[in-house]
Design a protein around this motif. Structure first.
Motif, PDB file in Angstrom:
ATOM      1  N   HIS A 167     -50.521   6.816 -25.671  1.00  0.00           N
ATOM      2  CA  HIS A 167     -51.231   6.280 -24.511  1.00  0.00           C
ATOM      3  C   HIS A 167     -50.218   5.578 -23.603  1.00  0.00           C
ATOM      4  N   GLN A 168     -49.873   6.238 -22.505  1.00  0.00           N
ATOM      5  CA  GLN A 168     -48.902   5.683 -21.573  1.00  0.00           C
ATOM      6  C   GLN A 168     -49.565   5.506 -20.206  1.00  0.00           C
ATOM      7  N   PRO A 169     -49.185   4.486 -19.476  1.00  0.00           N
ATOM      8  CA  PRO A 169     -49.754   4.267 -18.139  1.00  0.00           C
ATOM      9  C   PRO A 169     -49.266   5.337 -17.156  1.00  0.00           C
ATOM     10  N   ILE A 170     -49.989   6.442 -17.066  1.00  0.00           N
ATOM     11  CA  ILE A 170     -49.560   7.579 -16.264  1.00  0.00           C
ATOM     12  C   ILE A 170     -49.453   7.224 -14.784  1.00  0.00           C
ATOM     13  N   LEU A 171     -50.411   6.450 -14.287  1.00  0.00           N
ATOM     14  CA  LEU A 171     -50.391   6.108 -12.867  1.00  0.00           C
ATOM     15  C   LEU A 171     -49.123   5.343 -12.506  1.00  0.00           C
ATOM     16  N   LYS A 172     -48.751   4.392 -13.349  1.00  0.00           N
ATOM     17  CA  LYS A 172     -47.541   3.603 -13.116  1.00  0.00           C
ATOM     18  C   LYS A 172     -46.304   4.498 -13.175  1.00  0.00           C
ATOM     19  N   ALA A 173     -46.302   5.420 -14.151  1.00  0.00           N
ATOM     20  CA  ALA A 173     -45.180   6.345 -14.291  1.00  0.00           C
ATOM     21  C   ALA A 173     -45.096   7.282 -13.084  1.00  0.00           C
ATOM     22  N   PHE A 174     -46.253   7.699 -12.562  1.00  0.00           N
ATOM     23  CA  PHE A 174     -46.279   8.592 -11.408  1.00  0.00           C
ATOM     24  C   PHE A 174     -45.738   7.895 -10.160  1.00  0.00           C
ATOM     25  N   VAL A 175     -46.104   6.633  -9.980  1.00  0.00           N
ATOM     26  CA  VAL A 175     -45.603   5.872  -8.825  1.00  0.00           C
ATOM     27  C   VAL A 175     -44.086   5.759  -8.903  1.00  0.00           C
ATOM     28  N   ARG A 176     -43.567   5.456 -10.076  1.00  0.00           N
ATOM     29  CA  ARG A 176     -42.115   5.336 -10.240  1.00  0.00           C
ATOM     30  C   ARG A 176     -41.433   6.697 -10.047  1.00  0.00           C
ATOM     31  N   TYR A 177     -42.054   7.743 -10.570  1.00  0.00           N
ATOM     32  CA  TYR A 177     -41.563   9.114 -10.425  1.00  0.00           C
ATOM     33  C   TYR A 177     -41.481   9.498  -8.942  1.00  0.00           C
ATOM     34  N   SER A 178     -42.526   9.179  -8.188  1.00  0.00           N
ATOM     35  CA  SER A 178     -42.572   9.491  -6.759  1.00  0.00           C
ATOM     36  C   SER A 178     -41.522   8.699  -5.991  1.00  0.00           C
ATOM     37  N   ALA A 179     -41.367   7.424  -6.334  1.00  0.00           N
ATOM     38  CA  ALA A 179     -40.394   6.575  -5.643  1.00  0.00           C
ATOM     39  C   ALA A 179     -38.965   7.068  -5.877  1.00  0.00           C
ATOM     40  N   LEU A 180     -38.671   7.473  -7.110  1.00  0.00           N
ATOM     41  CA  LEU A 180     -37.337   7.978  -7.414  1.00  0.00           C
ATOM     42  C   LEU A 180     -37.062   9.275  -6.659  1.00  0.00           C
ATOM     43  N   PHE A 181     -38.048  10.160  -6.595  1.00  0.00           N
ATOM     44  CA  PHE A 181     -37.871  11.405  -5.844  1.00  0.00           C
ATOM     45  C   PHE A 181     -37.657  11.121  -4.364  1.00  0.00           C
TER      46      PHE A 181
END
Length: 212
Positions: A167-181
């Motif tokens: 169980h990982q916070p996907i939304l938080k990971a997605f925001v970080r993923y988008s920011a890095l891209f």
């Protein structure tokens, strides 16, 4: 930003095997590109070299307006490529396509350098150094990092969907993923300027010196 950097560093350490895999895959692509050059026959090499010489002549006659168009085209290319990697990263089935794209990226670089050296010897190495190396010192690490991020995020989604214990916070990971891209894409925009206004300028001087 300062809080985010340690998280990125920890992610890199945790997934170092993926970064190594992507790097090795890219190197394999470069080697394969060089092998393709050696497998071409004489007629194929001469035909391709003819078009290459025409390209060199066009570059030496390029004016300011033409260079502005090249910058736009280069930026648009990076935007499309990075968008594709980004979308593949949020779709689990995109993982094999990500690896293929990065392998092809290495193949193109290996073929380009290999062909120039094969046809022009030391002159080809010099042209490669001034026309291919400067922007690719920025482009290659960015694409390798972006591809690794896409694979990592895709794996994270897969674990979330198929392994119920994870169980990982996907939304938080997605925001970080988008920011890095977004940050990586901004770096690529700078590489487009380097490619057109620095690499092409050096290429112009070298080509005129070789064919004077």
């Amino acid at each position: 930003m300062q809080q985010g950097m340690p998280m990125v560093q920890s992610d890199v350490r945790a997934h170092m095997n993926i970064f190594v895999f992507i790097f090795v895959l890219f190197i394999m692509g470069m080697v394969f590109g060089a092998v393709i050059v050696n497998s071409m026959n004489f007629v194929q090499k001469q035909d391709l070299f003819f078009y290459l010489k025409q390209f060199f002549e066009q570059q030496t006659m390029m004016e300011g307006t033409g260079k502005a168009t090249l910058v736009k085209d280069s930026m648009l290319y990076h935007l499309k490529y990075m968008s594709l990697l980004f979308l593949l990263g949020i779709s689990i089935i995109g993982m094999p396509i990500i690896t293929v794209l990065l392998f092809i990226k290495g193949l193109v670089v290996g073929f380009s350098v290999g062909f120039l050296v094969n046809q022009m010897g030391w002159y080809g190495l010099l042209i490669s150094s001034v026309s291919i190396a400067p922007q690719n010192l920025v482009i290659i690490p960015v694409y390798l990092f972006a591809g690794s991020l896409a694979l990592i995020f895709s794996l994270t989604l897969g674990k979330q969907l198929f392994i119920r214990r994870v169980h990982q916070p996907i939304l938080k990971a997605f925001v970080r993923y988008s920011a890095l891209f977004g940050a990586l894409l901004a770096i690529l925009m700078v590489s487009s300027i380097i490619e057109v206004f620095i690499s092409n300028t050096f290429l112009e001087y070298v080509v005129k010196w070789i064919y004077k």
